[in-house]
Design a protein around this motif. Structure first.
Motif, PDB file in Angstrom:
ATOM      1  N   THR A  47       0.829  -1.204   0.000  1.00  0.00           N
ATOM      2  CA  THR A  47       0.000   0.000   0.000  1.00  0.00           C
ATOM      3  C   THR A  47       0.861   1.250   0.000  1.00  0.00           C
ATOM      4  OG1 THR A  47      -1.733  -1.172   1.219  1.00  0.00           O
ATOM      5  CG2 THR A  47      -1.818   1.237   1.232  1.00  0.00           C
ATOM      6  N   LYS A  50       2.551   1.746  -3.385  1.00  0.00           N
ATOM      7  CA  LYS A  50       1.617   2.259  -4.387  1.00  0.00           C
ATOM      8  C   LYS A  50       1.331   3.741  -4.196  1.00  0.00           C
ATOM      9  CE  LYS A  50      -0.563  -2.092  -5.554  1.00  0.00           C
ATOM     10  NZ  LYS A  50      -1.785  -2.887  -5.562  1.00  0.00           N
ATOM     11  N   GLU A  51       1.365   4.207  -2.944  1.00  0.00           N
ATOM     12  CA  GLU A  51       1.129   5.629  -2.668  1.00  0.00           C
ATOM     13  C   GLU A  51       2.248   6.505  -3.226  1.00  0.00           C
ATOM     14  OE1 GLU A  51       0.690   5.997   1.547  1.00  0.00           O
ATOM     15  OE2 GLU A  51      -1.260   5.005   1.559  1.00  0.00           O
ATOM     16  N   GLU A  53       4.567   5.496  -5.719  1.00  0.00           N
ATOM     17  CA  GLU A  53       5.175   4.764  -6.820  1.00  0.00           C
ATOM     18  C   GLU A  53       5.891   5.648  -7.843  1.00  0.00           C
ATOM     19  OE1 GLU A  53       2.305   2.488  -8.941  1.00  0.00           O
ATOM     20  OE2 GLU A  53       0.867   4.105  -8.966  1.00  0.00           O
TER      21      GLU A  53
END
Length: 83
Positions: A47, A50-51, A53
């Protein structure tokens, strides 16, 4: 100069990662596997990755933090000291 990365090692991108089908995260340092992250920790790490990336330095920092202080400088002693 950043207080976190004083020697600018993270700009060289020494850490890489791989997400497995089972949701585990394999973390590599200079091509060698150093850590496997399972279950909840892996979900949290994925998570966070992905924040951020788009920012490679932040990803490197996340990977460095989760691996902890694994490199102490005495790793070569075991290889060279064959007594």
């Amino acid at each position: 100069m950043s207080e976190i990365d004083k020697r600018n090692r993270l700009t060289e991108e020494p850490f890489t990662y791989q997400i497995t089908k089972k949701g585990m995260v394999m973390i590599y340092f200079e091509g060698k596997q150093i850590k496997m992250v399972n279950e909840r920790d892996a979900e949290r790490l994925i998570t966070k990755i992905k924040e951020v990336e788009d920012d490679k330095i932040k990803i490197q920092l996340l990977l460095a933090k989760i691996t902890g202080n694994f490199k102490r400088g005495n790793e070569k002693l075991g290889k060279n000291n064959k007594n």
